[in-house]
Design an enzyme around this catalytic site. Structure first.
Site, PDB file in Angstrom:
ATOM      1  N   ASP A 101       0.857  -1.184   0.000  1.00 26.37           N
ATOM      2  CA  ASP A 101       0.000   0.000   0.000  1.00 26.37           C
ATOM      3  C   ASP A 101       0.901   1.245   0.000  1.00 26.37           C
ATOM      4  OD1 ASP A 101      -2.957   1.045   0.488  1.00 26.37           O
ATOM      5  OD2 ASP A 101      -1.773   2.006   2.044  1.00 26.37           O
ATOM      6  N   HIS A 298      -7.145  -6.275  -1.167  1.00 27.21           N
ATOM      7  CA  HIS A 298      -6.110  -5.258  -0.986  1.00 27.21           C
ATOM      8  C   HIS A 298      -5.110  -5.587   0.115  1.00 27.21           C
ATOM      9  CE1 HIS A 298      -4.228  -1.372  -1.026  1.00 27.21           C
ATOM     10  NE2 HIS A 298      -4.513  -1.165   0.241  1.00 27.21           N
TER      11      HIS A 298
END
Length: 319
Positions: A101, A298
């Protein structure tokens, strides 16, 4: 095998808390938003057992690491500098750097700026992004009452007020919804500016299988203690990063690299991301692989820890 050890080190003018395990070549693990060292809990053990010294810091603004007050203290130059300083503090000359991320841009840029220190790099979820010709926020979508989520994060205090109202519910929703991965295509990454970030995310009835109540307790305690300002300040430097990193515009990565992403990751649905991922080898000149994890969202290293750990270990041992 020894347990995870914790200590705090001086680096780049701040105190950085690290979790570490194992002995051997150094691997730095940089987390993203809204996480902490704990997001690498599975990889710390796996890398240690494979013969590496795995170090997962609470990044600047997170957890037990210092949280400078000034917004401008959270640029990518500061964040890369923190990792460079950690090498000195650990008494190491080189490391492999891994980021997920927001940690991925830290890792990619560390490899670009200091290939002498970071001998290889792996990015999870977020690929190496091209530098736009204008300030990034000027390109971010606005549609009626909806705005791109990074624009929503820009104003000091607004996102904090929403996320800190009920920290446990906020973390539950962000993780459980896959950061809004089930949103329709025309609403991906968009936030209702009056109702907030969480309004567009579905809160599941049960925690995802990869996140236990104990895990949720850890993140809840962390952000209850720190608030979200330090974490959000990373987003508030988007345009400042664009200015500061102009000397490195579209610079290539020359060290060995690896990219790992999930086939359900919401980031992959962002505008233009498919082309960026497809063309990654044009800038990562020694790209050793692009691994797409099936049925993975994610939160890559938490959702599929065994697969991520195996991929990292194979990459490391092949260096």
């Amino acid at each position: 095998m020894t347990d995870i050890h914790h200590r705090t080190l001086d680096s780049n003018g701040i105190r950085i808390h690290i979790a570490e395990q194992g002995k051997g070549p150094l691997v730095l693990l940089c987390h993203g938003f809204p996480e902490g060292w704990y997001s690498w809990r599975h990889q710390l053990k796996a890398l240690a057992e494979a013969g590496f010294h795995a170090v997962a810091p609470d990044m600047r603004g997170y957890g037990e690491t210092d949280r400078p007050e000034a917004v401008e203290s959270y640029t990518l130059l500061h964040l890369v500098g923190d990792m460079v300083g950690l090498l000195d503090a650990l008494g190491e000359k080189q490391a492999v750097i891994v980021g997920h991320d927001w940690g991925a841009p830290v890792a990619w840029n560390a490899a670009i700026m200091r290939p002498d220190l970071f001998r290889a790099v792996a990015g999870l979820s977020v690929p190496l992004l091209p530098r736009p010709s204008v300030r990034p926020t000027s390109l971010m979508a606005r549609m009626d009452e909806f705005i791109w989520y990074i624009l929503y994060f820009q104003s000091l205090g607004i996102a904090e007020s929403e996320l800190e109202r009920d920290v446990r519910a906020s973390i539950y929703t962000i993780f459980g919804s896959g950061f809004g991965e089930d949103q329709p295509s025309d609403r991906i990454g968009m936030v209702d500016s009056t109702r907030g970030l969480l309004h567009g995310m579905s809160k599941p009835m049960n925690l995802p299988s990869w996140l236990s109540e104990q895990d949720l307790d850890h993140f809840t305690k962390q952000f209850t203690n720190t608030g979200f300002t330090g974490a959000l300040n990373w987003y508030r430097n988007i345009d400042r990063n664009w200015e500061l990193l102009a000397p490195f515009a579209n610079a290539n990565i020359t060290v060995p690299s690896l990219y790992i992403y999930g086939d359900r990751d919401v980031v992959g649905r962002f505008p233009g991301m498919d082309k960026t991922i497809a063309g990654l080898s044009n800038r990562a000149l020694d790209l050793r692989g692009k691994l797409c994890l099936k049925d993975c969202g994610h939160w890559t290293q938490q959702e599929q820890p065994a697969e991520v750990s195996t991929a990292l270990i194979n990459f490391l041992k092949d260096l």
